[in-house]
Scaffold this motif. Structure first.
Motif, mmCIF file in Angstrom:
data_model
loop_
_atom_site.group_PDB
_atom_site.id
_atom_site.type_symbol
_atom_site.label_atom_id
_atom_site.label_comp_id
_atom_site.label_asym_id
_atom_site.label_seq_id
_atom_site.Cartn_x
_atom_site.Cartn_y
_atom_site.Cartn_z
ATOM 1 N N VAL A 83 0.836 -1.200 0.000
ATOM 2 C CA VAL A 83 0.000 0.000 0.000
ATOM 3 C C VAL A 83 0.870 1.249 0.000
ATOM 4 O O VAL A 83 0.566 2.237 -0.674
ATOM 5 C CB VAL A 83 -0.958 -0.003 1.215
ATOM 6 C CG1 VAL A 83 -1.671 1.345 1.352
ATOM 7 C CG2 VAL A 83 -1.988 -1.119 1.080
ATOM 8 N N ASP A 84 1.969 1.211 0.739
ATOM 9 C CA ASP A 84 2.843 2.385 0.798
ATOM 10 C C ASP A 84 3.426 2.710 -0.573
ATOM 11 O O ASP A 84 3.556 3.886 -0.929
ATOM 12 C CB ASP A 84 3.959 2.147 1.808
ATOM 13 C CG ASP A 84 4.639 3.442 2.203
ATOM 14 O OD1 ASP A 84 4.039 4.213 2.979
ATOM 15 O OD2 ASP A 84 5.761 3.700 1.725
ATOM 16 N N LEU A 196 -9.365 -1.378 3.371
ATOM 17 C CA LEU A 196 -8.662 -2.283 4.267
ATOM 18 C C LEU A 196 -7.800 -3.263 3.487
ATOM 19 O O LEU A 196 -8.184 -3.731 2.421
ATOM 20 C CB LEU A 196 -9.673 -3.058 5.125
ATOM 21 C CG LEU A 196 -10.625 -2.209 5.974
ATOM 22 C CD1 LEU A 196 -11.614 -3.106 6.698
ATOM 23 C CD2 LEU A 196 -9.847 -1.356 6.975
ATOM 24 N N GLY A 197 -6.636 -3.569 4.044
ATOM 25 C CA GLY A 197 -5.789 -4.594 3.465
ATOM 26 C C GLY A 197 -4.994 -4.100 2.269
ATOM 27 O O GLY A 197 -4.853 -2.901 2.015
ATOM 28 N N ALA A 198 -4.483 -5.070 1.508
ATOM 29 C CA ALA A 198 -3.601 -4.782 0.369
ATOM 30 C C ALA A 198 -4.419 -4.397 -0.854
ATOM 31 O O ALA A 198 -4.508 -5.138 -1.844
ATOM 32 C CB ALA A 198 -2.721 -5.991 0.069
ATOM 33 N N VAL A 199 -5.029 -3.224 -0.815
ATOM 34 C CA VAL A 199 -5.868 -2.768 -1.916
ATOM 35 C C VAL A 199 -4.995 -2.368 -3.103
ATOM 36 O O VAL A 199 -3.804 -2.071 -2.965
ATOM 37 C CB VAL A 199 -6.761 -1.589 -1.489
ATOM 38 C CG1 VAL A 199 -7.751 -2.035 -0.437
ATOM 39 C CG2 VAL A 199 -5.915 -0.442 -0.958
ATOM 40 N N THR A 200 -5.583 -2.341 -4.267
ATOM 41 C CA THR A 200 -4.852 -2.022 -5.488
ATOM 42 C C THR A 200 -4.652 -0.510 -5.621
ATOM 43 O O THR A 200 -5.367 0.294 -4.998
ATOM 44 C CB THR A 200 -5.600 -2.525 -6.726
ATOM 45 O OG1 THR A 200 -6.854 -1.814 -6.830
ATOM 46 C CG2 THR A 200 -5.874 -4.026 -6.624
ATOM 47 N N TYR A 201 -3.707 -0.132 -6.471
ATOM 48 C CA TYR A 201 -3.509 1.286 -6.771
ATOM 49 C C TYR A 201 -4.779 1.871 -7.390
ATOM 50 O O TYR A 201 -5.171 2.994 -7.052
ATOM 51 C CB TYR A 201 -2.338 1.475 -7.730
ATOM 52 C CG TYR A 201 -2.179 2.922 -8.158
ATOM 53 C CD1 TYR A 201 -1.521 3.834 -7.349
ATOM 54 C CD2 TYR A 201 -2.720 3.368 -9.372
ATOM 55 C CE1 TYR A 201 -1.387 5.161 -7.725
ATOM 56 C CE2 TYR A 201 -2.589 4.698 -9.757
ATOM 57 C CZ TYR A 201 -1.928 5.591 -8.927
ATOM 58 O OH TYR A 201 -1.820 6.904 -9.294
ATOM 59 N N ASP A 202 -5.416 1.122 -8.272
ATOM 60 C CA ASP A 202 -6.627 1.627 -8.930
ATOM 61 C C ASP A 202 -7.716 1.947 -7.914
ATOM 62 O O ASP A 202 -8.418 2.952 -8.054
ATOM 63 C CB ASP A 202 -7.145 0.602 -9.944
ATOM 64 C CG ASP A 202 -6.255 0.491 -11.166
ATOM 65 O OD1 ASP A 202 -5.431 1.404 -11.386
ATOM 66 O OD2 ASP A 202 -6.374 -0.509 -11.897
#
Length: 232
Positions: A83-84, A196-202
């Motif tokens: 995410v970062d 929440l969590g490892a969401v996408t850049y989009d």
């Protein structure tokens, strides 16, 4: 661990000018379990300001942003690192936004020391924080002493100890997770959405665009005029 009374006392430490500015906005409330009493408007104002205007929370990006993204993150969390990277990309693509970091740690003392050093850098040399933070997030190993040394070197700083008051900041951020009923890290607040969590850049970019669109009817920061967060 801090109790709710202590947490509210900490919230009241925010400057009165910031509180009066937030009071002019209609504040959302996080999703509460059935049977849980809603927070008072005064409490929401305090939470709003502690989220956005806390001088002890690192912030990078625009100095006078149209949108502040709030990132609950942990240097030992693989999903947080993903995410970062997306947030760094957003900062480059949208120069009118800023990201404020709510840094947490649940690991052993050596791991927590990494977070406390990052907070110390922010407090003592804020201009060095972004590079220091990026180096910690980019480090792929788990040897705490090596990644700390690498981060100091990347930021052009000498190795130093962390400040004793930084554990307090981590404890407050942990209480935030409870107050806002967030399950853990990463959790990213953009406008009226919680991702929440490892969401996408989009997904992050879509939330940024929607939040920026709402600034046209008056500057809104991380928490907009909607009454409830949407999780997505």
């Amino acid at each position: 661990m801090l109790n709710k009374t202590m947490l509210l006392l900490m919230f009241t430490g925010i400057a009165a000018a910031s509180a009066s500015q937030a009071a002019r906005n209609e504040l959302p409330k996080a999703n509460l379990p059935a049977g849980t009493a809603h927070r008072s408007p005064q409490t929401d104002v305090l939470i709003h300001n502690k989220l956005l205007n806390d001088p002890l929370s690192p912030r990078v990006g625009a100095e006078d942003p149209d949108l502040i993204v709030v990132s609950f993150t942990n240097y030992d969390c693989i999903d947080c690192k993903q995410v970062d990277r997306h947030l760094e990309k957003l900062l480059n693509a949208y120069p009118r936004i800023a990201v404020t970091y709510k840094l947490l740690s649940w690991g052993p003392a050596s791991s927590t020391a990494v977070t406390r050093r990052a907070l110390s850098v922010w407090i003592e040399q804020p201009d060095k924080f972004h590079v220091f933070h990026h180096a910690l997030m980019s480090y792929k190993g788990m040897a705490d002493d090596v990644r700390i040394y690498s981060a100091y070197s990347a930021a052009g700083m000498k190795l130093s100890t962390f400040r004793p008051d930084t554990q307090h900041i981590i404890d407050v951020n942990k209480e935030f997770l409870k107050v806002m009923h967030l399950p853990g890290t990463p959790a990213t607040l953009i406008g009226d959405k919680v991702l929440l969590g490892a969401v996408t850049y989009d997904a992050l970019e879509e939330a940024v665009k929607a939040a920026l669109a709402e600034t046209k009817d008056g500057k809104r920061l991380a928490v907009t005029k909607k009454k409830t967060f949407r999780t997505g």
